[in-house]
Design a protein around this motif. Structure first.
Motif, PDB file in Angstrom:
ATOM      1  N   ALA A  29      -1.177  -8.367  -4.825  1.00  0.00           N
ATOM      2  CA  ALA A  29      -2.311  -7.886  -4.038  1.00  0.00           C
ATOM      3  C   ALA A  29      -1.845  -7.179  -2.769  1.00  0.00           C
ATOM      4  O   ALA A  29      -2.408  -6.138  -2.388  1.00  0.00           O
ATOM      5  CB  ALA A  29      -3.225  -9.064  -3.679  1.00  0.00           C
ATOM      6  N   PHE A  30      -0.823  -7.717  -2.122  1.00  0.00           N
ATOM      7  CA  PHE A  30      -0.350  -7.102  -0.872  1.00  0.00           C
ATOM      8  C   PHE A  30       0.354  -5.781  -1.150  1.00  0.00           C
ATOM      9  O   PHE A  30       0.230  -4.825  -0.368  1.00  0.00           O
ATOM     10  CB  PHE A  30       0.567  -8.057  -0.114  1.00  0.00           C
ATOM     11  N   ALA A  31       1.075  -5.699  -2.268  1.00  0.00           N
ATOM     12  CA  ALA A  31       1.690  -4.420  -2.648  1.00  0.00           C
ATOM     13  C   ALA A  31       0.612  -3.358  -2.842  1.00  0.00           C
ATOM     14  O   ALA A  31       0.738  -2.231  -2.341  1.00  0.00           O
ATOM     15  CB  ALA A  31       2.524  -4.590  -3.913  1.00  0.00           C
ATOM     16  N   ARG A  32      -0.450  -3.714  -3.550  1.00  0.00           N
ATOM     17  CA  ARG A  32      -1.548  -2.762  -3.750  1.00  0.00           C
ATOM     18  C   ARG A  32      -2.158  -2.345  -2.418  1.00  0.00           C
ATOM     19  O   ARG A  32      -2.432  -1.165  -2.196  1.00  0.00           O
ATOM     20  CB  ARG A  32      -2.635  -3.379  -4.650  1.00  0.00           C
ATOM     21  N   TYR A  33      -2.360  -3.314  -1.547  1.00  0.00           N
ATOM     22  CA  TYR A  33      -2.961  -3.002  -0.252  1.00  0.00           C
ATOM     23  C   TYR A  33      -2.088  -2.018   0.541  1.00  0.00           C
ATOM     24  O   TYR A  33      -2.608  -1.112   1.198  1.00  0.00           O
ATOM     25  CB  TYR A  33      -3.168  -4.284   0.555  1.00  0.00           C
ATOM     26  N   CYS A  34      -0.788  -2.216   0.472  1.00  0.00           N
ATOM     27  CA  CYS A  34       0.155  -1.360   1.216  1.00  0.00           C
ATOM     28  C   CYS A  34       0.492  -0.066   0.477  1.00  0.00           C
ATOM     29  O   CYS A  34       1.317   0.710   0.956  1.00  0.00           O
ATOM     30  CB  CYS A  34       1.441  -2.128   1.504  1.00  0.00           C
ATOM     31  N   GLN A  35      -0.117   0.150  -0.690  1.00  0.00           N
ATOM     32  CA  GLN A  35       0.142   1.343  -1.504  1.00  0.00           C
ATOM     33  C   GLN A  35       1.615   1.416  -1.920  1.00  0.00           C
ATOM     34  O   GLN A  35       2.203   2.487  -2.006  1.00  0.00           O
ATOM     35  CB  GLN A  35      -0.276   2.606  -0.737  1.00  0.00           C
ATOM     36  N   ALA A  36       2.187   0.246  -2.162  1.00  0.00           N
ATOM     37  CA  ALA A  36       3.579   0.139  -2.597  1.00  0.00           C
ATOM     38  C   ALA A  36       3.640  -0.413  -4.011  1.00  0.00           C
ATOM     39  O   ALA A  36       2.697  -1.052  -4.496  1.00  0.00           O
ATOM     40  CB  ALA A  36       4.367  -0.768  -1.651  1.00  0.00           C
ATOM     41  N   GLU A  37       4.751  -0.184  -4.675  1.00  0.00           N
ATOM     42  CA  GLU A  37       4.919  -0.657  -6.051  1.00  0.00           C
ATOM     43  C   GLU A  37       5.262  -2.144  -6.121  1.00  0.00           C
ATOM     44  O   GLU A  37       4.871  -2.832  -7.059  1.00  0.00           O
ATOM     45  CB  GLU A  37       6.018   0.158  -6.745  1.00  0.00           C
TER      46      GLU A  37
ATOM     47  N   PHE B  67      -3.208 -19.249   1.414  1.00  0.00           N
ATOM     48  CA  PHE B  67      -3.979 -18.981   2.633  1.00  0.00           C
ATOM     49  C   PHE B  67      -4.060 -17.475   2.911  1.00  0.00           C
ATOM     50  O   PHE B  67      -5.113 -16.955   3.284  1.00  0.00           O
ATOM     51  CB  PHE B  67      -3.350 -19.696   3.831  1.00  0.00           C
ATOM     52  N   LEU B  68      -2.945 -16.781   2.745  1.00  0.00           N
ATOM     53  CA  LEU B  68      -2.927 -15.335   2.978  1.00  0.00           C
ATOM     54  C   LEU B  68      -3.843 -14.606   2.002  1.00  0.00           C
ATOM     55  O   LEU B  68      -4.456 -13.591   2.354  1.00  0.00           O
ATOM     56  CB  LEU B  68      -1.493 -14.802   2.864  1.00  0.00           C
ATOM     57  N   ALA B  69      -3.950 -15.128   0.784  1.00  0.00           N
ATOM     58  CA  ALA B  69      -4.827 -14.509  -0.216  1.00  0.00           C
ATOM     59  C   ALA B  69      -6.294 -14.592   0.194  1.00  0.00           C
ATOM     60  O   ALA B  69      -7.104 -13.738  -0.191  1.00  0.00           O
ATOM     61  CB  ALA B  69      -4.626 -15.185  -1.573  1.00  0.00           C
ATOM     62  N   VAL B  70      -6.640 -15.601   1.004  1.00  0.00           N
ATOM     63  CA  VAL B  70      -7.997 -15.703   1.538  1.00  0.00           C
ATOM     64  C   VAL B  70      -8.261 -14.592   2.547  1.00  0.00           C
ATOM     65  O   VAL B  70      -9.325 -13.962   2.558  1.00  0.00           O
ATOM     66  CB  VAL B  70      -8.215 -17.082   2.199  1.00  0.00           C
ATOM     67  N   LYS B  71      -7.280 -14.324   3.400  1.00  0.00           N
ATOM     68  CA  LYS B  71      -7.492 -13.406   4.518  1.00  0.00           C
ATOM     69  C   LYS B  71      -7.235 -11.943   4.162  1.00  0.00           C
ATOM     70  O   LYS B  71      -7.787 -11.045   4.819  1.00  0.00           O
ATOM     71  CB  LYS B  71      -6.610 -13.819   5.695  1.00  0.00           C
ATOM     72  N   LEU B  72      -6.433 -11.689   3.145  1.00  0.00           N
ATOM     73  CA  LEU B  72      -6.097 -10.305   2.808  1.00  0.00           C
ATOM     74  C   LEU B  72      -7.341  -9.451   2.533  1.00  0.00           C
ATOM     75  O   LEU B  72      -7.431  -8.327   3.039  1.00  0.00           O
ATOM     76  CB  LEU B  72      -5.116 -10.256   1.632  1.00  0.00           C
ATOM     77  N   PRO B  73      -8.322  -9.927   1.752  1.00  0.00           N
ATOM     78  CA  PRO B  73      -9.518  -9.100   1.532  1.00  0.00           C
ATOM     79  C   PRO B  73     -10.316  -8.832   2.809  1.00  0.00           C
ATOM     80  O   PRO B  73     -11.157  -7.929   2.832  1.00  0.00           O
ATOM     81  CB  PRO B  73     -10.349  -9.940   0.544  1.00  0.00           C
TER      82      PRO B  73
END
Length: 363
Positions: free
Chosen positions: A45-53, A239-245
């Protein structure tokens, strides 16, 4: 006049408490606490958010920087250029990777690496640039990447303060060869403990990083590399998965508070600059004033808490005596002597910012 704290992590995290409890129960009941489903899901999810592979979760932001440098196996003593006014972790990472940090000056308007000054600090031993997106303001990545390409250098970004920042719509985390993040609790995307990550578009680098973070092992009890124990644990990933969205909403809140400061503070204070096409996320809202210490006490006497990021530049830290000429970096000295961080948190209300503005303008 009510007390205005600089930061209150309990208030900041209050909107997410129910979701945190749900995630805690899920991790507890899973019986799997290291490098499991939660880490894998968050990395994707964080890779997608950062537009990284790719994204590789690690123990903290410092470890992210160290592992990124070690992944390249640069010759010992090779030079890495870092800003002279960065937080000490950037310099520590270079030293812990067995390399030599070279301090280059900041642009006094942005506090980030000055691309125009950079070439004079590049030598035949230079192997990488490590730009720092300080306070949540993106560096001039197009210019820095152009310089790196011209000199054959790697670019490892320190984005510990820049989750969600972008240039012309391109997110920090997708520019350089690798980008290193911290999830320290005060960050715009903060965990409830330590955590970090590295993003990259290079699949081979990502695989090497996953090996390095886990004792240098790809198969349990078999070690291919001299690695670290540096893993983002399941609970912090959950916990980070809660806040990322909610990260864009968190950033937007801080941007709105920053806009009030920019509009309301009088010209006595040197305020952050806004650049066309650059999206700052204001992890820190910092102003400069020649009487910083008196200003800080003035605010404290009136119930307003502030911070200094940072009281000492790295070249004046006791631990780094002998590594640098402390008199060779006057711009950084000026920044560290005059900088003051104002309350600008997801937990702050616009009315509090107006109160800070009123008191400051009376200084």
């Amino acid at each position: 006049m009510r007390l205005i704290e600089y930061e209150n992590l309990a208030k900041l995290n209050a909107p997410f408490e129910d979701a945190f409890r749900t995630q805690f129960e899920a991790v507890l009941q899973s019986g799997w606490y290291i490098l499991g489903h939660q880490v894998q899901q968050f990395e994707q999810a964080f890779a997608r958010y950062c537009q990284a592979e790719h994204c590789v979760g690690v123990a903290n932001g410092l470890e992210a920087l160290v592992l990124a440098l070690k992944a390249y196996e640069f010759p010992a003593g090779s030079e890495v250029i870092v800003p002279s006014n960065t937080y000490v972790a950037t310099v520590l990472a270079v030293l812990q990777a067995g390399l030599h940090p070279v301090l280059a000056p900041p642009d006094m308007a942005t506090y980030n690496l000055d691309p125009q000054a950079l070439p004079q600090y590049i030598s035949p031993r230079t192997v990488a640039l490590m730009p720092v997106h300080l306070y949540g303001k993106p560096c001039d990545m197009p210019a820095l990447l152009s310089i790196a390409q011209a000199y054959g250098l790697k670019v490892i970004e320190d984005a510990a303060q820049a989750h969600g920042a972008s240039i012309s719509g391109q997110k920090v985390g997708s520019f350089g060869d690798m980008t290193c993040f911290s999830f320290y609790p005060t960050k715009n995307l903060g965990a409830l403990g330590d955590g970090g990550a590295i993003t990259t578009n290079d699949a081979a680098l990502a695989e090497r990083l996953r090996t390095l973070r886990n004792y240098g092992s790809q198969q349990k009890y078999y070690n291919q590399l001299l690695g670290h124990n540096s893993r983002l644990d399941e609970l912090q990933a959950a916990f980070l998965a809660v806040k990322l969205p909610e990260l864009d909403r968190i950033n937007a809140h801080k941007q709105a508070l920053a806009a009030r400061y920019l509009e309301g503070l009088k010209a006595d204070f040197i305020k952050p600059v806004l650049q066309e096409g650059y999206t700052d996320v204001f992890h820190i809202f910092a102003v400069r004033h020649p009487e910083r210490d008196r200003l800080r006490q003035y605010l404290l006497d009136r119930g307003i808490k502030t911070e200094i990021h940072y009281p000492l530049p790295p070249f004046r830290q006791e631990a780094l005596q002998g590594y640098f000429d402390p008199e060779a970096h006057p711009l950084a000295d000026t920044i560290h002597r005059t900088i003051l961080s104002l309350p600008c948190s997801f937990a702050h209300h616009p009315e509090e910012i107006e109160q800070v503005i009123e008191v400051m303008n009376a200084f």
